[in-house]
Motif scaffolding. Structure first.
Motif: not given
Length: 368
Positions: A298-302, A304-305, A356-357, A363-364
């Motif tokens: 999880v990144t600070p940009d919310k 999911l990876i 990446v969500i 979804v990417e």
């Protein structure tokens, strides 16, 4: 083998959903522990998103020590939540006496501080708390960061859920992002800090598998940043690398995959971006990982990876239904929670991609 899960929704969800996700995969873990990190909080913490939230567990003495340190620095408590304990006989859990979840106001001297100055204060305070609690063997500081709550416990996931009354949904404890793992770190000594998910300054990571380059990663990372501590698990190295790529170097997210599982030299020289990838491969070779593993983050940009090892030796599946996305080790977990989804849209990431969500649930899929 570990079982891991990451859930992101446009709705605020109770952590019971993480317990149910892990219950569907119970044959894949050893009943040794359960832990979760909640981010983008709702419920009773929703009005305190800009304030640091401390998650700790320990003895009565440890709680007093932590309070003394926070008071000495200048933090003041704004709100405190304590879980409703159900300590019935026969539960398999190594519970601690005190569990503290507190929203705190910054010291008055930080009233006009920048975001970076406040973040520096939080990491320094986290390190000071951890050191003091370790020296006195009186507790554990799991996270000290805005909009984040962490709980780690040793024992049966089912019984841990019962002990903390987490099986029954309520509106007090909710968030839009929940990451969870069933299984303690049984490859080494069982230590609460070693339980996934791992958290650092807005970044969360959890791993299904192992990292056989642990010693190489550790010896390099220990010199990179003051927040890279503990190393109780070989999987922490992947979180620290994600943090280093994004937070410290400020590189685009796609270079995380190129750092932990770089392409071969022959593959790189055929690419238009070969100069960049060769520099990464040469300068950050000590951050490469090896072994069977799937990493969820999880990144600070919310966001999911999900990334897998270079041979795809650990399972992972991603499912989506309406306003919720789930990444997890086994499709059984998604089947249990999303029986009405379109299974043809399920994603089984391959060894060369990053999934990446985004915050809006788009979804990417980036091919390495």
């Amino acid at each position: 083998m570990c079982r891991i899960g990451a859930i992101k929704s446009k709705q605020k969800l109770h952590p019971s959903i993480a317990l149910k996700l892990m219950r569907s995969q119970q044959e894949g873990h050893d009943d040794s522990g359960f832990a979760f990190v909640m981010q983008d909080m709702g419920g009773i913490f929703e009005n305190y998103k800009e304030l640091p939230l401390m998650s700790m567990a320990g003895t009565v003495e440890g709680a007093r020590l932590a309070e003394d340190i926070l008071r000495d620095i200048g933090f003041t408590r704004v709100m405190q939540w304590s879980p409703d304990i159900n300590n019935k006989k026969g539960l398999k859990i190594e519970a601690l006496p005190i569990y503290m979840f507190e929203a705190l106001q910054y010291p008055k001297s930080y009233k006009h501080a920048t975001k970076e100055e406040k973040e520096e204060l939080l990491i320094d305070t986290s390190i000071r708390l951890r050191k003091a609690l370790e020296e006195t063997n009186s507790g554990y500081i799991y996270s000290f960061w805005p909009d984040t709550l962490t709980l780690k416990e040793i024992g049966s996931p089912k019984d841990i859920g019962t002990y903390f009354n987490l099986w029954e949904e309520n509106k007090d404890l909710t968030s839009s992002i929940i990451t969870a793992q069933c299984r303690q770190n049984t490859n080494y000594d069982i230590v609460r800090y070693a339980a996934h998910p791992f958290f650092l300054e807005g970044y969360t990571g959890l791993v299904n598998g192992e990292n056989t380059f642990y010693e190489k990663n550790k010896s390099y990372q220990e010199r990179l940043y003051k927040g890279y501590l503990g190393f109780e698990s070989d999987s922490q190295c992947l979180l620290y690398t994600l943090h280093y790529i994004r937070k410290i170097l400020k590189w685009p997210l796609q270079y995380f995959k190129h750092t932990i599982t770089p392409l071969s030299y022959d593959e790189i020289i055929k690419r238009e971006d070969s100069d960049i990838l060769l520099r990464i491969k040469a300068s950050l070779e000590h951050l490469e990982v090896n072994g069977p593993n799937t990493f969820l983050g999880v990144t600070p940009d919310k966001e999911l990876i999900c990334v897998c090892d270079s041979k795809k030796l650990r399972p992972v599946v991603i499912g989506k239904h309406n306003d919720t996305v789930i990444m997890t080790s086994e499709v059984a977990g998604i089947n249990d929670l999303m029986p009405d989804r379109n299974t043809e849209e399920d994603i089984y990431p391959n060894e060369r991609e990053t999934v990446v969500i985004k915050d809006d649930l788009t979804v990417e899929r980036w091919q390495q």
